[in-house]
Design a protein around this motif. Structure first.
Motif, PDB file in Angstrom:
ATOM      1  N   ARG A 154      51.400  52.602  40.922  1.00 45.83           N
ATOM      2  CA  ARG A 154      50.530  53.506  41.690  1.00 45.83           C
ATOM      3  C   ARG A 154      49.939  54.594  40.794  1.00 45.83           C
ATOM      4  O   ARG A 154      48.794  55.004  40.980  1.00 45.83           O
ATOM      5  CB  ARG A 154      51.301  54.095  42.876  1.00 45.83           C
ATOM      6  CG  ARG A 154      51.503  53.030  43.970  1.00 45.83           C
ATOM      7  CD  ARG A 154      52.116  53.619  45.221  1.00 45.83           C
ATOM      8  NE  ARG A 154      53.550  53.791  45.113  1.00 45.83           N
ATOM      9  CZ  ARG A 154      54.230  54.795  45.673  1.00 45.83           C
ATOM     10  NH1 ARG A 154      53.599  55.736  46.361  1.00 45.83           N
ATOM     11  NH2 ARG A 154      55.542  54.873  45.537  1.00 45.83           N
ATOM     12  N   GLU A 184      54.173  48.551  48.725  1.00 42.25           N
ATOM     13  CA  GLU A 184      53.626  49.905  48.526  1.00 42.25           C
ATOM     14  C   GLU A 184      52.396  49.886  47.612  1.00 42.25           C
ATOM     15  O   GLU A 184      51.478  50.694  47.767  1.00 42.25           O
ATOM     16  CB  GLU A 184      54.699  50.855  47.966  1.00 42.25           C
ATOM     17  CG  GLU A 184      55.174  50.514  46.567  1.00 42.25           C
ATOM     18  CD  GLU A 184      56.409  51.333  46.139  1.00 42.25           C
ATOM     19  OE1 GLU A 184      56.311  52.022  45.123  1.00 42.25           O
ATOM     20  OE2 GLU A 184      57.457  51.266  46.824  1.00 42.25           O
ATOM     21  N   ASP A 187      49.510  48.250  49.599  1.00 46.33           N
ATOM     22  CA  ASP A 187      48.971  49.199  50.583  1.00 46.33           C
ATOM     23  C   ASP A 187      47.932  50.123  49.953  1.00 46.33           C
ATOM     24  O   ASP A 187      46.915  50.440  50.570  1.00 46.33           O
ATOM     25  CB  ASP A 187      50.102  50.033  51.204  1.00 46.33           C
ATOM     26  CG  ASP A 187      50.896  49.225  52.227  1.00 46.33           C
ATOM     27  OD1 ASP A 187      50.410  48.147  52.642  1.00 46.33           O
ATOM     28  OD2 ASP A 187      52.002  49.674  52.598  1.00 46.33           O
TER      29      ASP A 187
END
Ligand code: ADP
Ligand code: MG
Length: 250
Positions: A154, A184, A187
């Motif tokens: 991320r 995650e 997403d």
């Protein structure tokens, strides 16, 4: 946004891209599927100037990338233009590729400050917004090794976004992650897709492709075998090779 015409690329005697054509429209998500060794990474790397193509041409938002054969003459971009184009294309790698000696925040502000000459204060403020967007506002001062793989990826996405690219390339962004961390990262990518970011995503996550892709492309042996809407390619593949591949990954 992206156009490839008859792109050829060999490594020695191995022909990895064999006259490949592809078009990606602005604001769309293109998911590329295909067996290992089919040339998916080479394709993404060529778009981002990490590989030079031997023949054919690639353009990104109207600007030519890499080589073109015009008559017998090879046309090559100037280094300055290559660097400019690379700042407009974000690349997220399978293995995150964060700078290990820099904090999360420094990883995100590095390119805007060094490549775009943004004032540090502005870059830091923007990085804060981006880290918030990927759910890591509280990790700004951590080092990559203190984070999980999903968190590191991320950060890598935030770092790619920091250059405000017109195109984002993802090369198997979740393949190196433990299964419980895949969601995650997907997403975050889904969130970018919903905001109209133009993306090319190489992945084996069929559920993600079904949900997010505008176009699914199946590649094998350096060529596109078939492409179309997810419902067509994934549920009603027309080619045996696509069917064989899907039966292994589904
Ligand atoms: P994929 O991402 O679909 O698995 P790649 O584009 O990574 O496929 O690789 C396609 C083929 O090209 C593979 O056989 C790989 O070993 C070969 N290849 C990729 N990069 C190089 C390189 N720099 N030198 C030599 N062979 C390479
Ligand atoms: Mg690859």
């Amino acid at each position: 946004m992206v156009e490839l015409r008859s792109v050829h690329k060999s490594f020695g005697s191995l022909e990895v891209l064999r006259g490949l054509d592809l078009e990606v429209r602005k604001g769309e998500v293109t998911v590329i599927l295909g067996p290992s060794g089919s040339g998916k990474s080479t394709l993404l790397r060529a778009i981002n100037h990490l590989e030079k193509v031997d023949k054919g041409w690639i353009s990104v938002d109207g600007a030519l990338v890499g080589y073109r054969r015009s008559g017998d003459k090879l046309y090559e971009l100037r280094e300055r233009d290559v660097l400019k184009q690379r700042t407009q294309i974000g690349f997220v790698f399978q293995n995150f590729n964060l700078f290990p000696h820099l904090t999360v925040l420094e990883n995100v502000v590095e390119a805007p400050i060094s490549a775009l000459k943004r004032p540090r204060k502005e870059a830091v403020a923007h990085a804060g917004t981006l880290l918030d967007r990927v759910g890591l506002a509280d990790k700004a001062d951590a080092y990559p090794k203190q984070l999980s793989g999903g968190q590191q990826q991320r950060v890598a996405i935030a770092r790619a976004l920091a250059l405000e690219p017109k195109l984002l390339l993802f090369d198997e962004p979740t393949s190196a992650l433990d299964p419980e961390l895949v969601g995650e990262v997907l997403d975050v990518i889904k969130d970018l897709a919903s905001q109209g970011t133009t993306m090319i995503v190489v992945t084996h996550e069929i559920g993600f492709a079904r949900e997010v892709a505008d176009t699914v492309v199946f590649m094998d042996e350096g060529l596109i075998v078939e492409q179309g809407a997810p419902g067509d390619v994934l549920d009603r593949p027309r080619h045996d090779r696509t069917r064989a591949f899907l039966s292994k990954v589904l």
